[in-house]
Design a protein around this motif. Sequence first.
Motif, PDB file in Angstrom:
ATOM      1  N   MET A   1       0.807  -1.205   0.132  1.00 57.31           N
ATOM      2  CA  MET A   1      -0.353   0.408  -0.084  1.00 57.31           C
ATOM      3  C   MET A   1       1.131   1.495  -0.302  1.00 57.31           C
ATOM      4  SD  MET A   1      -2.678   1.513   3.307  1.00 57.31           S
ATOM      5  CE  MET A   1      -3.504  -0.153   3.353  1.00 57.31           C
ATOM      6  N   VAL A   2       2.303   1.390   0.477  1.00 60.32           N
ATOM      7  CA  VAL A   2       2.597   2.300   1.076  1.00 60.32           C
ATOM      8  C   VAL A   2       3.779   2.884  -0.476  1.00 60.32           C
ATOM      9  CG1 VAL A   2       4.937   3.096   1.905  1.00 60.32           C
ATOM     10  CG2 VAL A   2       3.000   2.611   3.734  1.00 60.32           C
ATOM     11  N   THR A   3       3.742   1.824  -0.887  1.00 62.43           N
ATOM     12  CA  THR A   3       4.692   1.520  -2.152  1.00 62.43           C
ATOM     13  C   THR A   3       3.722   2.081  -3.276  1.00 62.43           C
ATOM     14  OG1 THR A   3       5.747  -0.309  -1.484  1.00 62.43           O
ATOM     15  CG2 THR A   3       5.784  -0.049  -3.836  1.00 62.43           C
ATOM     16  N   ALA A   4       2.270   1.583  -4.002  1.00 64.48           N
ATOM     17  CA  ALA A   4       1.766   2.374  -4.487  1.00 64.48           C
ATOM     18  C   ALA A   4       1.167   3.915  -4.399  1.00 64.48           C
ATOM     19  CB  ALA A   4       0.383   1.519  -4.196  1.00 64.48           C
ATOM     20  N   LEU A   5       1.098   4.602  -2.935  1.00 65.43           N
ATOM     21  CA  LEU A   5       1.273   5.641  -2.376  1.00 65.43           C
ATOM     22  C   LEU A   5       2.264   6.239  -2.993  1.00 65.43           C
ATOM     23  CD1 LEU A   5      -1.050   5.669   0.624  1.00 65.43           C
ATOM     24  CD2 LEU A   5      -2.509   6.034  -1.248  1.00 65.43           C
ATOM     25  N   ARG A   6       3.142   5.990  -2.298  1.00 65.16           N
ATOM     26  CA  ARG A   6       4.235   6.359  -3.229  1.00 65.16           C
ATOM     27  C   ARG A   6       5.019   6.718  -4.394  1.00 65.16           C
ATOM     28  NH1 ARG A   6       7.685   3.502   0.163  1.00 65.16           N
ATOM     29  NH2 ARG A   6       7.965   5.888   2.426  1.00 65.16           N
ATOM     30  N   SER A   7       5.020   5.477  -5.147  1.00 68.97           N
ATOM     31  CA  SER A   7       4.583   6.010  -6.649  1.00 68.97           C
ATOM     32  C   SER A   7       4.191   6.693  -7.365  1.00 68.97           C
ATOM     33  CB  SER A   7       4.321   4.491  -7.091  1.00 68.97           C
ATOM     34  OG  SER A   7       5.641   3.181  -6.761  1.00 68.97           O
ATOM     35  N   ALA A   8       2.824   7.196  -6.634  1.00 69.30           N
ATOM     36  CA  ALA A   8       2.102   8.170  -7.121  1.00 69.30           C
ATOM     37  C   ALA A   8       2.239   9.874  -6.800  1.00 69.30           C
ATOM     38  CB  ALA A   8       0.583   7.466  -6.524  1.00 69.30           C
ATOM     39  N   GLY A   9       2.898   9.670  -5.938  1.00 68.58           N
ATOM     40  CA  GLY A   9       3.844  11.252  -5.836  1.00 68.58           C
ATOM     41  C   GLY A   9       3.190  11.538  -4.372  1.00 68.58           C
ATOM     42  N   GLU A  14       3.693   7.216   4.300  1.00 67.16           N
ATOM     43  CA  GLU A  14       3.109   6.210   5.514  1.00 67.16           C
ATOM     44  C   GLU A  14       1.817   6.914   6.399  1.00 67.16           C
ATOM     45  OE1 GLU A  14       5.862   7.495   4.322  1.00 67.16           O
ATOM     46  OE2 GLU A  14       7.068   5.892   4.764  1.00 67.16           O
ATOM     47  N   ASP A  15       2.000   8.369   7.096  1.00 64.32           N
ATOM     48  CA  ASP A  15       0.525   8.861   7.003  1.00 64.32           C
ATOM     49  C   ASP A  15      -0.363   8.373   6.356  1.00 64.32           C
ATOM     50  OD1 ASP A  15       2.768   9.796   8.870  1.00 64.32           O
ATOM     51  OD2 ASP A  15       3.253  11.572   8.214  1.00 64.32           O
TER      52      ASP A  15
END
Length: 265
Positions: A1-9, A14-15
């Motif tokens: 999940m975190v990886t997907a969010l970070r990849s989306a910018g 994490e928050d």
Amino acid sequence: MVTALRSAGCVFAEDEAELIIAAAPTPRDIAALVERRAAGLPLELVVGWAEFRGLRITVEPGVFVPRRRTEFLVEQALAATRPQSQPRAETRTGPRAREAVVVDLCCGSGAVGAALAAGLGRAELHAADIDPAAVRCARRNVAALGGQVHTGDLFDALPGGLRGRVDILAANVPYVPSDEIGLLPPEARDHEPRVALDGGADGLDVLRRVAAGAPGWLAPGGCLLVETSSGQAPAAVAAFTDAGLRTRLAVCEERHAHVVIGVRT
């Protein structure tokens, strides 16, 4: 999940993941919310609420998301409202300070009005917006505070009985120049209503209308507060002064917040 969010910018992936998990009852729901966030939907609309001055404000698609910098406007309004200066009403047990009359104009979700009422402890709260979606959302946020929400164009929405009685008139008007809407971040440009953003050619069309009409609604000593930008501040101050209000500009550099304050003398 975190990886997907970070990849989306998402800078604070994490928050955001923690908030999404708290908002979703099942793994399938979590996956759906992550997908919506990764597609660019503002986090507040993904989880259904925004934090504003310690309050959890319900927000819905198509409604302006309250900005943290606007908390400065609320702080200035509360600082300008001195309980000891409020007129006193007689009761069977003696005089007591009357409730302040608060109007949240261009209310959007009603965040400003809700925060003012919460900060004052007791208030006669009215909120108004021209957008029916915003009105529906605002009603959810001010109901517990006894607030009333009205639909209409600026002062046309308000009950006539408020004329000359308003102690705090907070108007978080749209102030983005029309030609600059396309320069806004996608989360605002693509997901918030244009009517809540577009302030006309120089961004001050609605502000000027509010300033011109405010003196007829303010109580003696009542104040009008409007957020604007640093570049627009001089013209905004002039509009308040032209309306006959005693005017000053309050600035919070940390939050990039500029609030014009006008008092009916």
